[in-house]
Scaffold this motif. Structure first.
Motif, PDB file in Angstrom:
ATOM      1  N   ALA A  29      -1.460   1.583   5.731  1.00 18.20           N
ATOM      2  CA  ALA A  29      -0.121   1.143   6.437  1.00 18.20           C
ATOM      3  C   ALA A  29      -0.523   0.221   7.517  1.00 18.20           C
ATOM      4  O   ALA A  29      -0.791  -0.557   8.245  1.00 18.20           O
ATOM      5  CB  ALA A  29       0.420   2.538   6.595  1.00 18.20           C
ATOM      6  N   THR A  65      -1.797  -2.732   6.715  1.00 17.58           N
ATOM      7  CA  THR A  65      -1.051  -3.748   6.597  1.00 17.58           C
ATOM      8  C   THR A  65      -0.509  -3.996   8.144  1.00 17.58           C
ATOM      9  O   THR A  65       0.052  -5.362   8.546  1.00 17.58           O
ATOM     10  CB  THR A  65      -0.046  -3.330   5.849  1.00 17.58           C
ATOM     11  OG1 THR A  65      -0.638  -2.651   4.651  1.00 17.58           O
ATOM     12  CG2 THR A  65       1.916  -4.306   5.521  1.00 17.58           C
ATOM     13  N   ILE A  86      -1.686  -6.626  10.634  1.00 18.75           N
ATOM     14  CA  ILE A  86      -2.050  -8.437   9.088  1.00 18.75           C
ATOM     15  C   ILE A  86      -1.078  -9.466  11.096  1.00 18.75           C
ATOM     16  O   ILE A  86      -1.837 -10.455  11.187  1.00 18.75           O
ATOM     17  CB  ILE A  86      -2.119  -8.661   8.750  1.00 18.75           C
ATOM     18  CG1 ILE A  86      -2.718  -7.130   7.893  1.00 18.75           C
ATOM     19  CG2 ILE A  86      -1.370 -10.160   7.282  1.00 18.75           C
ATOM     20  CD1 ILE A  86      -2.214  -7.773   5.916  1.00 18.75           C
ATOM     21  N   ALA A 108      -7.998  -6.854   4.404  1.00 11.92           N
ATOM     22  CA  ALA A 108      -7.124  -6.945   2.820  1.00 11.92           C
ATOM     23  C   ALA A 108      -8.425  -5.823   2.356  1.00 11.92           C
ATOM     24  O   ALA A 108      -7.503  -5.170   2.016  1.00 11.92           O
ATOM     25  CB  ALA A 108      -7.950  -8.358   2.807  1.00 11.92           C
ATOM     26  N   LEU A 156      -7.583  -2.563   2.876  1.00 11.39           N
ATOM     27  CA  LEU A 156      -5.610  -2.521   2.587  1.00 11.39           C
ATOM     28  C   LEU A 156      -6.490  -1.899   0.954  1.00 11.39           C
ATOM     29  O   LEU A 156      -5.399  -0.473   0.531  1.00 11.39           O
ATOM     30  CB  LEU A 156      -5.760  -3.385   2.538  1.00 11.39           C
ATOM     31  CG  LEU A 156      -3.970  -3.938   2.390  1.00 11.39           C
ATOM     32  CD1 LEU A 156      -3.107  -1.521   2.718  1.00 11.39           C
ATOM     33  CD2 LEU A 156      -3.148  -4.289   2.469  1.00 11.39           C
ATOM     34  N   THR A 164      -5.381   1.401  -1.123  1.00 15.95           N
ATOM     35  CA  THR A 164      -4.231   1.539  -1.946  1.00 15.95           C
ATOM     36  C   THR A 164      -4.829   2.092  -3.080  1.00 15.95           C
ATOM     37  O   THR A 164      -3.844   2.467  -4.129  1.00 15.95           O
ATOM     38  CB  THR A 164      -3.900   0.009  -1.750  1.00 15.95           C
ATOM     39  OG1 THR A 164      -3.073  -0.748  -0.504  1.00 15.95           O
ATOM     40  CG2 THR A 164      -2.192  -0.008  -2.403  1.00 15.95           C
ATOM     41  N   ARG A 191       5.026   5.467   2.570  1.00 13.54           N
ATOM     42  CA  ARG A 191       4.600   4.455   3.034  1.00 13.54           C
ATOM     43  C   ARG A 191       5.587   3.301   4.007  1.00 13.54           C
ATOM     44  O   ARG A 191       4.918   2.923   4.896  1.00 13.54           O
ATOM     45  CB  ARG A 191       3.525   3.675   2.172  1.00 13.54           C
ATOM     46  CG  ARG A 191       3.512   2.184   1.783  1.00 13.54           C
ATOM     47  CD  ARG A 191       2.605   1.524   0.746  1.00 13.54           C
ATOM     48  NE  ARG A 191       2.419   0.076   0.696  1.00 13.54           N
ATOM     49  CZ  ARG A 191       2.912  -0.843   0.465  1.00 13.54           C
ATOM     50  NH1 ARG A 191       4.327  -0.672   0.541  1.00 13.54           N
ATOM     51  NH2 ARG A 191       2.422  -2.308   1.120  1.00 13.54           N
ATOM     52  N   LEU A 216       5.293   1.630   7.464  1.00 17.07           N
ATOM     53  CA  LEU A 216       5.665   1.040   7.495  1.00 17.07           C
ATOM     54  C   LEU A 216       6.445   0.085   9.012  1.00 17.07           C
ATOM     55  O   LEU A 216       6.630  -0.349  10.333  1.00 17.07           O
ATOM     56  CB  LEU A 216       5.918  -0.284   6.542  1.00 17.07           C
ATOM     57  CG  LEU A 216       4.426  -0.571   5.584  1.00 17.07           C
ATOM     58  CD1 LEU A 216       5.065  -1.216   4.637  1.00 17.07           C
ATOM     59  CD2 LEU A 216       3.184  -0.805   6.239  1.00 17.07           C
ATOM     60  N   ILE A 222       8.170  -6.618   7.649  1.00 21.32           N
ATOM     61  CA  ILE A 222       7.449  -5.609   6.917  1.00 21.32           C
ATOM     62  C   ILE A 222       8.672  -4.341   7.647  1.00 21.32           C
ATOM     63  O   ILE A 222       8.926  -3.700   6.914  1.00 21.32           O
ATOM     64  CB  ILE A 222       6.326  -4.997   8.268  1.00 21.32           C
ATOM     65  CG1 ILE A 222       4.958  -6.441   7.345  1.00 21.32           C
ATOM     66  CG2 ILE A 222       6.041  -3.579   7.524  1.00 21.32           C
ATOM     67  CD1 ILE A 222       3.715  -6.227   8.448  1.00 21.32           C
ATOM     68  N   SER A 247      10.367  -2.657   4.926  1.00 24.94           N
ATOM     69  CA  SER A 247      10.675  -0.774   4.282  1.00 24.94           C
ATOM     70  C   SER A 247      11.718  -0.411   3.883  1.00 24.94           C
ATOM     71  O   SER A 247      12.033  -0.018   3.485  1.00 24.94           O
ATOM     72  CB  SER A 247       9.928  -0.471   5.290  1.00 24.94           C
ATOM     73  OG  SER A 247      10.165  -1.551   6.663  1.00 24.94           O
TER      74      SER A 247
END
Length: 616
Positions: free
Chosen positions: A55, A58, A61, A96, A99, A103, A169, A173, A314, A318
């Protein structure tokens, strides 16, 4: 055996629990899963760490994009813009990669948790069900139990293995994105938050309807499964009465009912999803329109707006994902309620807190006594199956119980095994009240050959070994010889390793009966119960088994139920029952001389045998 009052009594707590759970919401239903989740705290912690890292990556970014726009392409961009762009994209690649690793770790951990917890729940439910007394199965269909163990646990697996992770998650977010929205623009964020609160209320209210429909859908599926299980177990009867089309149509109606309920649930979920997306994205589009005007007016930079757009996406994503997860959670909540209802059922037959041991046995067989026993089945409380029954059976004695159907003969066996407890009176084994014995201690002392023989989907060796799990092959074969089963087993394609088919469909009725007798003989108990043990045998097989049973009766107490009086003539004592009471006691000769019920039964039966012989 089920009447309306019993059914109501049995299911009213279930309905009450369902109503209470509906009032509390779906999260309350999942509290019952905590005992299954608690042993895996470490795995949940690992999944949580991976979740937070993913999270965080993300949420990083959009900030990188802001730097890229303002420093790389903004009005202040100059000679250093290329270096800024290069550094930004390098940082993006690093984020990335982080992430991706987080993940993958989260997916593996939560998937393992879903499989593990589901396996634990299935085992717990099955163990709980097999410990229930026959009273439970008077009012519960086997197919419904199987549906709860399979279909309902699969829904819970989806929640534990996917939905919980997805929910957490997207909560992270949502919260993180909302915080960053305020960091970017307090004015726009305040507007978007106020509007989101206004649109979430109808979404939550509509979600409650989805949850109710989800439970209804699961109930209809369970009904269809129960019907299918019942019919498939009775296929010879269905086909003999040419009811294939009738039963197919009946099952079809049940499936269509389940489909209709499922479609109502799907329509409600579709509307819920549409409502959530339209309201949430409409709110965000409106706020972004205000942001575009702020950039044109110079009160925001392009990077700020770009960052705000990404964070808003986002947050919106979410919320959309949470509404989807909520739909799955609503469905799984109904499944959880049904499983917890099953786990909350307590058997009416319980082990004593401090069980007694049976005294050391010095003589042959076991002593059995009933003292003023009165009993009514839970499904027929107004009808006494046994009334003030008193009976003493000495160690090593063979007692035959005869009487018309419904006299209470089989009820005696069910009380001996403590499948039920009498409403009054006591039953003792070797002088100990059976209520004060551990259930395994009691039942290990009793061998039974039931009228309806049960053959498992296994080979002949394992079916007989069911009588004593630690028996050797030689002991199994010896028991089969005693039950006159050895010869026909040897003639099977693989002998003792021959698969007997589901419910013993590859055997005749007499062969199934002899397997059951061998199973009881292998157990070698001090008390032997024979319920119509020779009823399914032809004359030759009956003669063989009768001699085997007579040898097996030596050194143990035996109680025999039989309609065929030829099998009980040599008993030490014959008990004649009628309407749950003992009306005559004596030997075959004395009871015939008495000229009562037994004499009438004997005269009628032997007269029929004589007629059959003359016709032959």
């Amino acid at each position: 055996m089920t009447n309306s009052s019993t059914s109501s009594a049995t299911h009213s707590p279930t309905n009450s629990n369902a109503s209470e759970s509906n009032r509390k919401g779906s999260l309350a239903a999942f509290k019952g899963l905590f005992p299954f989740l608690r042993p895996y705290r470490r795995q949940f912690l690992m999944a949580g760490i991976a979740l937070v890292v993913a999270a965080g990556a993300t949420l990083a970014i959009p900030a990188a994009f802001k730097q890229m726009i303002d420093l790389g392409f903004g009005a202040s961009a100059g000679a250093k813009s290329i270096r800024h762009v290069d550094a930004t994209f390098l940082a993006l690649f690093g984020v990335a990669s982080l992430l991706a690793v987080a993940t993958a770790a989260r997916f593996f951990t939560v998937s393992w948790l879903g499989e593990r917890v589901t396996a634990d729940i299935r085992s717990a439910v099955y163990k709980h069900v097999v410990d229930q007394s026959p009273e439970f199965f008077e009012t519960t269909q086997t197919g419904e139990v199987l549906s709860r163990i399979t279909t309902d646990t699969t829904l819970i697996q989806a929640v534990v293995g996917t939905s919980i992770s997805m929910a957490l998650r997207n909560v992270l977010l949502f919260v993180g994105g909302l915080v960053m929205l305020f960091v970017t623009s307090v004015k726009l964020s305040s507007i978007i938050l106020a509007l989101l609160v206004a649109v979430i209320v109808p979404i939550v209210l509509f979600g409650r309807r989805v949850r109710k429909l989800s439970r209804d859908s699961q109930d209809r599926i369970a009904d269809a499964s129960a019907m299918a299980g019942e019919i498939l177990n009775a296929m010879p009867t269905v086909q003999a009465f040419t009811h294939e089309k009738i039963e197919s149509a009946r099952f079809g109606r049940s499936v269509e009912g389940a489909f209709s309920t499922a479609m109502r649930r799907i329509r409600a979920r579709a509307l819920l999803t549409m409502l959530a997306i339209v309201l949430v994205f409409g709110t965000i589009v409106f706020v972004l329109w205000l942001g575009a005007h702020a950039v044109l007016e110079g009160t925001m930079t392009g990077g700020d707006l770009g960052q705000f757009i990404l964070y808003a996406s986002i947050v919106a994503g979410s919320i959309g994902a949470l509404s989807e997860v909520m739909g799955e959670a609503q469905r799984a909540a109904g499944a959880t309620e049904r499983l917890l209802e099953l786990l909350s059922v307590q058997s009416s037959i319980q082990n004593p807190a401090k069980p007694l041991a049976l005294p050391a046995r010095t003589g042959p067989g076991a002593a059995l006594a009933l003292n003023d026993v009165t009993f009514s089945y839970p499904s027929r409380p107004e009808t006494a199956a046994l009334g003030h029954l008193t009976l003493s059976i000495a160690p090593g004695e063979t007692v035959a119980v005869v009487g018309p159907s419904g006299a209470g003969k089989t009820t005696l066996f069910q009380l001996f095994l403590r499948f039920y407890d009498p409403q009054s009176g006591t039953i003792t084994l070797d002088g100990v009240d059976i209520k004060r014995l551990d259930l395994h201690t009691l039942r290990e002392a009793i061998g039974i050959v039931p009228q309806d023989t049960v053959i498992f989907s296994a080979d002949a060796m394992e079916n007989i070994r069911y009588g004593r799990a630690d028996a050797t092959d030689a002991e199994v074969i010896a028991a089969a010889r005693m039950a006159a089963a050895h010869e026909f087993i040897e003639r099977l394609p693989q002998g003792y390793k021959s698969f007997l088919g589901e419910r013993g469909v590859r055997l005749s009725g007499g062969q199934r009966q002899r397997i059951a007798i061998a199973r009881a003989l292998l157990k070698n108990p001090p008390l032997l119960l024979l319920d119509e043990a020779t009823s399914a045998l032809d004359a030759e097989s009956e003669r063989l088994v009768q001699s085997a049973l007579e040898a097996a009766m030596v050194g143990r107490t035996t109680v025999i139920i039989a309609h065929r009086l030829a099998t009980v003539q040599r008993a030490d004592r014959i008990i004649v029952m009628e309407d749950g009471k003992i009306v005559e006691t004596g030997t075959h000769a004395s009871l015939v001389a008495l000229g009562g019920i037994y004499a009438n039964l004997a005269a009628l039966q032997f007269h029929n045998i004589h007629i059959a012989h003359e016709a032959a």
